[in-house]
Scaffold this active site. Structure first.
Site, PDB file in Angstrom:
ATOM      1  N   HIS A  47     -41.742 -15.379  42.332  1.00 14.52           N
ATOM      2  CA  HIS A  47     -40.794 -14.345  42.742  1.00 14.52           C
ATOM      3  C   HIS A  47     -39.538 -15.031  43.300  1.00 14.52           C
ATOM      4  CE1 HIS A  47     -39.212 -10.680  44.599  1.00 14.52           C
ATOM      5  NE2 HIS A  47     -38.929 -11.449  45.662  1.00 14.52           N
ATOM      6  N   PHE A  90     -34.327 -33.011   2.735  1.00 11.58           N
ATOM      7  CA  PHE A  90     -35.448 -33.202   3.648  1.00 11.58           C
ATOM      8  C   PHE A  90     -35.214 -32.351   4.902  1.00 11.58           C
ATOM      9  CE2 PHE A  90     -37.085 -36.206   0.911  1.00 11.58           C
ATOM     10  CZ  PHE A  90     -38.146 -36.952   1.440  1.00 11.58           C
ATOM     11  N   GLY A  91     -36.292 -31.809   5.413  1.00  7.71           N
ATOM     12  CA  GLY A  91     -36.191 -30.923   6.572  1.00  7.71           C
ATOM     13  C   GLY A  91     -36.379 -29.472   6.208  1.00  7.71           C
ATOM     14  N   GLY A  92     -36.254 -29.143   4.914  1.00  5.63           N
ATOM     15  CA  GLY A  92     -36.536 -27.801   4.440  1.00  5.63           C
ATOM     16  C   GLY A  92     -35.621 -26.737   5.003  1.00  5.63           C
ATOM     17  N   THR A  93     -36.098 -25.492   4.906  1.00  6.26           N
ATOM     18  CA  THR A  93     -35.313 -24.354   5.371  1.00  6.26           C
ATOM     19  C   THR A  93     -35.035 -24.449   6.861  1.00  6.26           C
ATOM     20  OG1 THR A  93     -36.181 -22.898   3.639  1.00  6.26           O
ATOM     21  CG2 THR A  93     -35.292 -21.839   5.614  1.00  6.26           C
ATOM     22  N   CYS A  94     -36.040 -24.768   7.655  1.00  6.97           N
ATOM     23  CA  CYS A  94     -35.903 -24.739   9.117  1.00  6.97           C
ATOM     24  C   CYS A  94     -34.747 -25.610   9.588  1.00  6.97           C
ATOM     25  CB  CYS A  94     -37.205 -25.185   9.775  1.00  6.97           C
ATOM     26  SG  CYS A  94     -37.109 -25.247  11.579  1.00  6.97           S
ATOM     27  N   GLU A 123     -38.922 -33.757  -3.401  1.00 11.35           N
ATOM     28  CA  GLU A 123     -38.027 -32.797  -2.745  1.00 11.35           C
ATOM     29  C   GLU A 123     -36.696 -32.752  -3.483  1.00 11.35           C
ATOM     30  OE1 GLU A 123     -36.414 -30.110  -1.425  1.00 11.35           O
ATOM     31  OE2 GLU A 123     -38.133 -30.367  -0.058  1.00 11.35           O
TER      32      GLU A 123
END
Length: 451
Positions: A437, A35-39, A31
């Site tokens: 409801h 770490f953890g990437g885009t998200c 990597e």
């Protein structure tokens, strides 16, 4: 060359692949970023933390319709930003430390294939019996004349700016543009959105897309059927030349945000050199088990699918983990129901066929639309613009698609997702289930009953 049993390329969803079940294997993670990437770092999680703050500001402004009079003081951008990243930023180092302490080699340089199942990482070559490719995606930067002469942002960088700009130009009208348009507009930035198509969020059901375009146009300037043909510096900001059917105009702003889509990082990986077959968009070709064209190489996430959805990547991670560990019992991802949500204002969620998809593919369908305003909770909200839309097969009576625009859309759609996944009929979901409801779920119930 150093050899491993398993090498994971990418530590976003790829990092989730390595559970204790792999403890007996020699493993490595490559990597070059965080770490953890885009998200975790540049996408889902930080952007939604900004959205929560933006929602709070908008709710205060809109409370007058309820008889509650509030005003929003200038927001504290640095406090909002630092709340987000003080939670997120420490996670990278702890993740790397955790992997290394548990016997996983971590490489922090960029890697690329030099041959099938052989990668180059810095000065070292690495081979493995098994590779899992999860290298993710990155923002597309269009070839706009002058873009290299101005300071601009993408979704990778916009959330970390130091000061809230007084004005902003957004190039693009998709979900990223919609979310950031909401965030910065709510915080007081004057927004101009330049969209090439006739509506915003063109991939949504056309009725949802039209409603959102109408509502967004009330909040900020929206230029439709328009294209930025060039940009240039203008004082401390940027000037964009915009061409549309109405002619040419120059739009000035303090900041430029480019939201022109995303592309897989397979080019940086030199996936083709590794023998991996790619589609016309650069995604890795894989079967329903996520096997690639090279035996022993699996792919998941944005590198292989077009959804760009973390929940899809999570499902793929679970599947690939099982298939690597159990080659004698390879499973496939048969669930093609891929829901999504856009955390803008109002919130949007969708799953399955849109009405335009059904017409295009000549799918017989019936559609039902129910306004929030038809429910007791919709009355309580004084809501006049939100609705639930459900498409069904008139012969099989199963749900073909569902689309919601309004508060809590991402939550309200969940029972419809489950019904589609389980193959339930509209009759079963409408009549055999009790809906609380008064709750917004009654809008879902009423749309189903109408079908």
């Amino acid at each position: 060359m150093r050899h491993y049993d398993l090498v994971v390329l990418g530590a976003g969803s790829g990092n989730m692949l390595l559970t204790e079940e792999f403890g007996h294997l020699r493993t490595a993670v490559v990597e070059p970023d965080r770490f953890g990437g885009t998200c975790l770092n540049r996408g889902c999680i930080p952007s939604k933390m900004f959205v929560i703050a933006a929602d709070a500001a908008e709710d205060a402004r809109e409370a007058e319709r309820l008889g509650v009079h509030m005003s929003v003081a200038p927001v504290d951008w640095k406090a909002i930003r630092d709340r987000v990243f003080s939670r997120i930023d420490p996670l990278h180092a702890s993740a790397v430390d955790y992997r290394r302490k548990n016997g996983v080699d971590v490489y922090t340089e960029e890697a690329h294939f030099v041959a099938p199942k052989v990668i180059q990482v810095a000065d070292e070559r690495i081979t493995a019996d098994t590779f899992a490719v999860a290298v993710g995606s990155r923002p597309v930067v269009p070839d706009i004349p002058g873009l290299d002469t101005v300071a601009y942002h993408t979704s990778d960088t916009i959330m970390r700016i130091d000061d809230l700009p007084p004005s902003m130009i957004v190039i693009g009208g998709g979900f990223i543009a919609a979310e950031f348009g909401h965030v910065f507009s709510a915080f007081g930035t004057h927004m101009t959105v330049v969209q090439r198509g006739p509506r915003l969020l063109m991939t949504e059901d056309e009725q949802v897309s039209a409603r959102f375009t109408e509502l967004a146009s009330r909040r900020h300037r929206v230029l439709l059927d328009a294209e930025v043909t060039s940009v240039e510096p203008c004082g401390d900001g940027v000037a964009a030349t915009v061409v549309s059917p109405r002619g040419e105009q120059v739009v000035e702003a303090a900041m430029l945000l480019v939201c022109a889509g995303r592309r897989p990082n397979t080019d940086r990986l030199r996936a083709a050199v590794g023998g991996l077959e790619l589609d016309e968009h650069g995604h890795i070709a894989a079967d329903d088990a996520y096997r690639t064209s090279v035996p022993g190489v699996w792919a998941l996430g944005d590198a292989v699918n077009h959804f760009q959805l973390k929940h899809m990547a999570n499902a793929e991670t679970r599947l690939v983990r099982h298939n690597i560990l159990h080659p004698e019992d390879v499973r496939t991802l048969t669930n093609r129901v891929a829901p999504h949500a856009v955390f803008t204002h109002p919130q949007i969620a969708g799953v399955g066929l849109t009405e335009q998809d059904a017409r295009r593919h000549k799918v017989d369908y019936r559609a039902s639309v129910r306004d929030y305003a038809d429910t007791a909770y919709g009355w309580a909200l004084e809501d006049t613009t939100s609705f639930v839309k459900v498409l069904a097969d008139p012969a099989e009576r199963t749900i073909l698609g569902a689309h919601i625009i309004g508060p809590q859309a991402a939550t309200l759609i969940q029972p419809l997702i489950q019904a589609m996944t389980m193959g339930l009929t509209t009759d079963q979901v409408a009549r055999d289930v009790l809906y609380i409801h008064p709750a917004l779920t009654e809008a879902v119930e009423q749309a189903l009953l109408a079908l």
